[in-house]
Structures are given as C-alpha cells and as structure tokens.
Design a protein around this motif. Structure first.
Motif, PDB file in Angstrom:
ATOM      1  N   PRO A 100       0.811  -1.229   0.000  1.00  0.00           N
ATOM      2  CA  PRO A 100       0.000   0.000   0.000  1.00  0.00           C
ATOM      3  C   PRO A 100       0.837   1.269   0.000  1.00  0.00           C
ATOM      4  O   PRO A 100       0.490   2.256  -0.656  1.00  0.00           O
ATOM      5  CB  PRO A 100      -0.814  -0.130   1.297  1.00  0.00           C
TER       6      PRO A 100
ATOM      7  N   MET B 242       0.619   4.165  -2.801  1.00  0.00           N
ATOM      8  CA  MET B 242       0.235   5.540  -2.475  1.00  0.00           C
ATOM      9  C   MET B 242       1.256   6.554  -2.967  1.00  0.00           C
ATOM     10  O   MET B 242       0.895   7.642  -3.431  1.00  0.00           O
ATOM     11  CB  MET B 242       0.044   5.669  -0.960  1.00  0.00           C
TER      12      MET B 242
ATOM     13  N   SER C 157      -7.823   5.222   7.515  1.00  0.00           N
ATOM     14  CA  SER C 157      -7.744   4.899   6.099  1.00  0.00           C
ATOM     15  C   SER C 157      -6.425   5.384   5.508  1.00  0.00           C
ATOM     16  O   SER C 157      -6.003   6.515   5.750  1.00  0.00           O
ATOM     17  CB  SER C 157      -8.920   5.554   5.354  1.00  0.00           C
ATOM     18  N   TYR C 158      -5.773   4.508   4.738  1.00  0.00           N
ATOM     19  CA  TYR C 158      -4.533   4.893   4.084  1.00  0.00           C
ATOM     20  C   TYR C 158      -4.754   6.004   3.064  1.00  0.00           C
ATOM     21  O   TYR C 158      -3.918   6.894   2.892  1.00  0.00           O
ATOM     22  CB  TYR C 158      -3.916   3.689   3.355  1.00  0.00           C
ATOM     23  N   THR C 159      -5.890   5.932   2.378  1.00  0.00           N
ATOM     24  CA  THR C 159      -6.144   6.857   1.268  1.00  0.00           C
ATOM     25  C   THR C 159      -6.716   8.187   1.737  1.00  0.00           C
ATOM     26  O   THR C 159      -6.250   9.255   1.345  1.00  0.00           O
ATOM     27  CB  THR C 159      -7.115   6.211   0.262  1.00  0.00           C
ATOM     28  N   TYR C 160      -7.748   8.119   2.586  1.00  0.00           N
ATOM     29  CA  TYR C 160      -8.462   9.335   2.984  1.00  0.00           C
ATOM     30  C   TYR C 160      -7.918   9.950   4.267  1.00  0.00           C
ATOM     31  O   TYR C 160      -8.292  11.079   4.610  1.00  0.00           O
ATOM     32  CB  TYR C 160      -9.953   9.033   3.158  1.00  0.00           C
ATOM     33  N   ARG C 161      -7.064   9.194   4.983  1.00  0.00           N
ATOM     34  CA  ARG C 161      -6.454   9.668   6.222  1.00  0.00           C
ATOM     35  C   ARG C 161      -7.504  10.083   7.249  1.00  0.00           C
ATOM     36  O   ARG C 161      -7.343  11.055   7.985  1.00  0.00           O
ATOM     37  CB  ARG C 161      -5.498  10.837   5.945  1.00  0.00           C
TER      38      ARG C 161
ATOM     39  N   ALA D  38     -12.083   0.956  -1.959  1.00  0.00           N
ATOM     40  CA  ALA D  38     -10.915   0.643  -1.134  1.00  0.00           C
ATOM     41  C   ALA D  38     -10.025  -0.397  -1.812  1.00  0.00           C
ATOM     42  O   ALA D  38      -8.796  -0.306  -1.752  1.00  0.00           O
ATOM     43  CB  ALA D  38     -11.370   0.141   0.233  1.00  0.00           C
TER      44      ALA D  38
ATOM     45  N   ALA E  83      -8.059   1.301  -4.529  1.00  0.00           N
ATOM     46  CA  ALA E  83      -6.991   2.154  -4.003  1.00  0.00           C
ATOM     47  C   ALA E  83      -6.014   1.400  -3.105  1.00  0.00           C
ATOM     48  O   ALA E  83      -5.128   2.024  -2.522  1.00  0.00           O
ATOM     49  CB  ALA E  83      -7.604   3.314  -3.225  1.00  0.00           C
ATOM     50  N   ARG E  84      -6.195   0.072  -2.973  1.00  0.00           N
ATOM     51  CA  ARG E  84      -5.372  -0.751  -2.093  1.00  0.00           C
ATOM     52  C   ARG E  84      -5.377  -0.221  -0.666  1.00  0.00           C
ATOM     53  O   ARG E  84      -4.358  -0.234   0.038  1.00  0.00           O
ATOM     54  CB  ARG E  84      -3.932  -0.863  -2.617  1.00  0.00           C
ATOM     55  N   ASP E  85      -6.534   0.261  -0.224  1.00  0.00           N
ATOM     56  CA  ASP E  85      -6.708   0.739   1.152  1.00  0.00           C
ATOM     57  C   ASP E  85      -7.090  -0.471   2.004  1.00  0.00           C
ATOM     58  O   ASP E  85      -8.260  -0.686   2.345  1.00  0.00           O
ATOM     59  CB  ASP E  85      -7.801   1.814   1.187  1.00  0.00           C
TER      60      ASP E  85
ATOM     61  N   VAL F 204      -9.258  -0.467   5.284  1.00  0.00           N
ATOM     62  CA  VAL F 204     -10.702  -0.308   5.065  1.00  0.00           C
ATOM     63  C   VAL F 204     -11.308  -1.642   4.637  1.00  0.00           C
ATOM     64  O   VAL F 204     -12.383  -2.040   5.126  1.00  0.00           O
ATOM     65  CB  VAL F 204     -10.974   0.786   4.012  1.00  0.00           C
TER      66      VAL F 204
END
Length: 315
Positions: free
Chosen positions: A34, A38, A80-84, A273, A276-278, A281
């Motif tokens: 991930p 990112m 979340s890795y993507t949305y923080r 998710a 985005a490889r989150d 999530v």
C-alpha cells in the motif's frame, strides 16, 4: 433455553475468532505494498519505508493482527490509508445507506413472498399455482442490475416519480431518503422474494403431507384451516434460514445496485478501497460484514427455538 442460548453464543464467538484470522491472512497474502501504491512508482525507498512506519506496516503480522483485533473491540478500526480519516466514521456514514436499504429490501421481499407462497401452496395444482411458479422462476432468472436499469428507465426517466440515483441523506427528511432507496430496494427484493416464495410453498406442501396435518383434517378442519393453524408454524424453519441468508446477502452483496443508483453504501466503499489498495478499510468492512452474517445466523437460531421448542433440548 438458557443452555441453548449459551451454546449458540459460544459458537458465535468461536466463529468470529476464526473469521478474523482468515480475513487478516487473506489480506496479508494480497500482492503489492500500500505504501508503494500511495507514493507512486517514482518514490524513493526511504520515503516508502517512512510511510510504512507511519502506517504501522513495518510491524510483524502477529503484532498487526492483535492491534487490529484490539482496536475493533474498542470501536477503533484504524485510519484509512487513502483518505487519512478514521475508518469507523467512514463505515458509520455508509451504514446509514446500506443497512436501511437491506432492511427495506428484506421487508419488501418478505411482504411479497409470504402471501404468494401461502397462496400457491393452498392452490396446489391449479392455474394459480402454475402462474405463481412461472412468475417466481422469471424473478429468479432476471438479473437484478438489468431490472434496476429498467426501473430507472420507467419510473425515473419516463414517469419522473423517482430520481435516477443518489442519496440526499437522512438530514433531508425520512421521506426523501426512503424515496431515494425505493427503486434500489425493489430491484434487490424481486429475486429474493421469488426465492422465498418458492421455499415457502415447498415447505408448506411438505408440512401439509405430515401425519399431524392429516389428523387435523380428519377432525373436520378444512385445508385452509389446517394450513393456517398447524402447517404454517412448522413450515417456517427453512423459511427463516432463507430470510437470514437474504439479509446477509442484501447487506454485503448490494455493490452492483449501489453502483447503478450511485448510492454511497458499504459495497461501493469496499470497491473503492480495493481499487486504491486501502487494505485497512477492506479488512474492517469485510470483518464487519462477517460479524453481521454471524449475528444474523445467531438470531435465526433463536428464532428456530421459538418456532420449534424441540430444538431447545438439543443442546
């Protein structure tokens, strides 16, 4: 009854532990990092390592598993890795769409299937029975996404009774929110109602052939009276099984319908998710859905015991 409930609770806890291990292990073996995803292909190894440390990905699998499970037990699903943003808040927002949609669709399918299945069983071998069986076969065969697009074309584009998609939120009022969920709920309910009606009919016909029903008929009850007073209650166990499975499917498997109607539900969240490889999530939402399935099965087991007291003695 207490022993029966305790036995089912122990089975529920064991199922959750096994499910958490399976979900975590499945996510662990997914290829790709991930942090690298990112930061992009041009990221330096130092930047990737720093982000992995920030996200907690540099810890061992056991430490991450225990931290994940411990967080879920306290309501902390991670960030979340993507949305923080906290995953718990994202899930809570999406549940406000997915849970009412699943309950709405289940209520519609049950309200349709019960009278239709009973009606067909009471008129076995007649034109009514043949018509019901043909209609339910068609309902099972028709893909729900095609039916959803047909509903949009007829009721949103041509008649303009409903919107073609989107969700205004519960802050806009109960009626506007329910109106936005009506077409998706109908699209989800049609195949489920068809399946449930066929199961209800089949189960009732099997029960009507039992000795206790024949005894009731011999005592002077009509077929309809014997069906309502004796056969219906005893025919509910397989029907309750299907209802439990349907709710789990409607909650977890509505991703296609949510995309057709642009609904911000759990299905779309998982899809986004994964894209985005989150992974945090994905883990949390999948585990939440597993928890919902297991709890629904637990509730169905309790309903079994309420319908058939003999099951309480099989602890």
């Amino acid at each position: 009854m207490l022993g029966y409930v305790a036995n089912r609770l122990a089975s529920l806890v064991a199922s959750l532990v096994v499910a958490s291990v399976v979900v975590f292990a499945a996510i662990e073996v997914v290829p790709g990092d991930p942090a690298s995803y990112m930061l992009g292909m041009n990221a330096t190894p130092e930047a990737v390592a720093a982000l992995r440390a920030e996200l907690g990905l540099d810890a061992g699998p056991l430490a991450r598993y225990l931290g994940w499970v411990g967080g879920m037990l306290t309501g902390d699903f991670g960030v979340s890795y993507t949305y923080r943003t906290p995953v718990s808040g994202m899930v809570a927002d999406r549940l406000q769409v997915s849970l009412p949609l699943a309950l709405y669709a289940l209520a519609l399918s049950t309200a349709i299937a019960f009278p239709v299945g009973i009606w067909a069983a009471a008129r076995r071998g007649t034109a009514v029975d043949a018509g019901v069986m043909g209609a339910t076969q068609l309902g099972v065969a028709v893909p729900n996404f095609w039916f959803a697009m047909l509903l949009v074309l007829v009721f949103a584009v041509n008649l303009r009774w409903f919107s073609a998609g989107g969700f205004p939120g519960w802050n806009a009022g109960v009626w506007p929110a329910l109106k936005a969920l009506t077409l998706p709920a109908i699209a989800l309910a049609l195949p489920q109602a068809s399946i449930l009606a066929r199961v209800m009919r089949s189960s009732l016909l099997d029960t009507l052939g039992e000795d206790f029903v024949r005894t009731a008929r011999a005592k002077g009850l009509t077929r309809g009276q014997a069906l309502r007073r004796h056969a219906l209650r005893n025919a509910l166990i397989p029907v309750l099984t299907i209802i439990g499975l349907q709710f789990s499917f409607l909650l977890a498997g509505a991703i296609i319908i949510e995309n057709v109607f642009f609904l911000p539900g759990l299905g779309r969240l998982v899809f986004q998710a994964i894209s985005a490889r989150d992974l945090v999530v994905v883990e949390s939402v999948v585990m939440l859905l597993v928890f919902a399935v297991i709890v629904v099965n637990f509730a169905v087991d309790l309903a079994y015991a309420a319908v058939d007291p003999r099951l309480r003695r099989r602890v």
